[in-house]
Design a protein around this motif. Structure first.
Motif, short mmCIF file in Angstrom:
data_model
loop_
_atom_site.label_atom_id
_atom_site.label_comp_id
_atom_site.label_asym_id
_atom_site.label_seq_id
_atom_site.Cartn_x
_atom_site.Cartn_y
_atom_site.Cartn_z
N ALA A 280 0.84 -1.20 0.00
CA ALA A 280 0.00 0.00 0.00
C ALA A 280 0.87 1.25 0.00
CB ALA A 280 -0.92 0.00 1.21
N GLU A 281 0.43 2.28 -0.69
CA GLU A 281 1.17 3.55 -0.74
C GLU A 281 0.74 4.49 0.38
OE1 GLU A 281 0.92 5.24 -4.61
OE2 GLU A 281 1.97 3.57 -5.59
N THR A 282 -0.47 4.33 0.87
CA THR A 282 -0.96 5.17 1.97
C THR A 282 -1.68 4.28 2.98
OG1 THR A 282 -3.10 5.62 0.90
CG2 THR A 282 -1.29 7.16 0.44
N LEU A 283 -1.84 4.77 4.20
CA LEU A 283 -2.42 3.97 5.27
C LEU A 283 -3.82 3.49 4.93
CD1 LEU A 283 -2.50 2.79 8.11
CD2 LEU A 283 -3.13 5.07 8.97
N HIS A 284 -4.63 4.34 4.31
CA HIS A 284 -6.02 3.99 4.06
C HIS A 284 -6.29 3.62 2.60
CE1 HIS A 284 -6.93 5.23 8.15
NE2 HIS A 284 -6.32 6.39 7.92
N ALA A 285 -5.23 3.24 1.88
CA ALA A 285 -5.37 2.85 0.47
C ALA A 285 -6.30 1.65 0.33
CB ALA A 285 -4.01 2.53 -0.12
N ARG A 286 -7.07 1.64 -0.74
CA ARG A 286 -8.03 0.57 -0.99
C ARG A 286 -7.53 -0.36 -2.09
NH1 ARG A 286 -12.73 2.74 1.47
NH2 ARG A 286 -12.73 5.01 1.55
N THR A 287 -8.14 -1.53 -2.16
CA THR A 287 -7.83 -2.47 -3.23
C THR A 287 -9.05 -3.35 -3.50
OG1 THR A 287 -6.38 -4.27 -3.97
CG2 THR A 287 -6.88 -4.20 -1.63
#
Length: 335
Positions: free
Chosen positions: A292-299
């Motif tokens: 993940a690139e950010t803490l709250h990144a989605r997938t």
């Protein structure tokens, strides 16, 4: 019942991680009691705000987050990354671990008495907050969840199989009931929110079309659909009896990458699933290979019995005319 061993004495829990896992289990037991009391414990499902990801926060979300942070500060956790916090926070400057957590998953189900849970992921801490949790999912040293349902259970992996512990309602001890959970290979169930069908990418539509077509379709068998809107509940069902879960990205604004978070939802569930013999992808690529690139990144997220997860990925490899065609044209996927 299998051999009953308290979690604090289980040889399946690495010695160095035992205080942290026991801390998670203790808070989980306290939350289970609060949840069981329902309205007697207050307005647990009351809306109290919105987190950085835009999701509404319930009173129990905030209570769970505070309880885990307070207890984990005493369990050698340096960095604490929570769905309910805007950024990673430092609990113990001398702590050895970084922990990412969804303190209360499925909180929209609090008031309707449906299973909800806690999801967590553990890494060795680094000096920087973000670098401690924004790293390859393969670097997890523990991952798991607690499910608060008719039975309260802790499912965890340390990279050597998946274990299952049950909270005994009489002794209030967490007891090992299965040291080697395995995802069943065969199941005729799939879990997806079908109300979003019109927004899905074509490969996902094609896969679901073929399931719904039943015995007359290319799969030549009937399927059942499930949808609980609680990631922990969906995971536990699939671990127990197989099947596949799908939360794809779709065409709606803000849903291009789905709605599930990589760091504290998808990565630990993927870890648990793979260690139980299952599979977990973003539809085509393995979740455990992502960062993940950010803490709250989605997938986008697809997991479950390995053959079913692989089949979903195969639909993404079909030519466009194949996934756009009527199900009868996809002879490659018969049975």
């Amino acid at each position: 019942m299998q051999t009953v061993i308290p979690i604090g004495k289980s040889e399946h829990v690495p010695t160095a991680l035992r205080p942290l896992i026991v801390a998670l289990a203790e808070v989980g037991a306290e939350l289970a009691r609060t949840i069981q009391r329902g309205p007697l414990g207050g307005a647990l499902g009351q809306e109290v705000g919105t987190n950085l990801g835009g999701d509404g926060q319930k009173a129990l979300d905030i209570m769970a987050d505070a309880a885990f942070a307070a207890r984990l500060k005493l369990a050698s956790v340096r960095w604490y990354a929570s769905e309910e916090q805007d950024e990673v926070i430092e609990l113990d400057p001398a702590g050895r671990y970084a922990l990412a957590i969804d303190p209360l998953d499925g909180s929209s189900n609090i008031d309707v008495n449906v299973s909800i849970g806690t999801i967590f992921s553990v890494f060795e801490a680094k000096d920087g907050a973000d670098e401690s949790v924004l790293r390859p999912a393969t670097e997890q040293i523990a991952g798991g969840y607690i499910i608060y349902g008719p039975q309260t259970m802790l499912v965890v992996t340390f990279g050597d199989g998946t274990q299952e512990y049950l909270l005994d309602p009489d002794s209030r001890e967490w007891l090992l009931i299965n040291p080697a959970v395995r995802v069943p290979d065969t199941s005729r169930e799939f879990a997806i929110n079908a109300s979003n069908y019109r927004h899905w990418p074509q490969p996902i539509r094609a896969y679901i079309d073929d399931c719904i077509a039943g015995e007359e379709g290319p799969r030549a068998q009937n399927f059942n659909m499930r949808w609980v809107a609680s990631l922990v509940a969906e995971t536990h069902r699939i671990l127990t009896r197989g099947g596949v879960f799908l939360y794809p990205g779709d065409a709606r604004e803000g849903y291009a990458m789905g709605r599930l978070r990589m760091v504290y939802e998808c990565a630990p569930i993927a870890f648990v699933m793979e260690q139980a013999g299952g599979g977990a992808t973003d539809g085509h690529d393995r979740i455990m290979g992502k960062t993940a690139e950010t803490l709250h990144a989605r997938t986008p997220f697809v997991f479950g019995s390995p053959e079913k997860v692989a089949r979903v990925a195969a639909y993404f490899d079909l030519p466009e005319q194949e996934v756009s065609a009527l199900f009868g044209a996809r002879g490659l996927f018969r049975v």
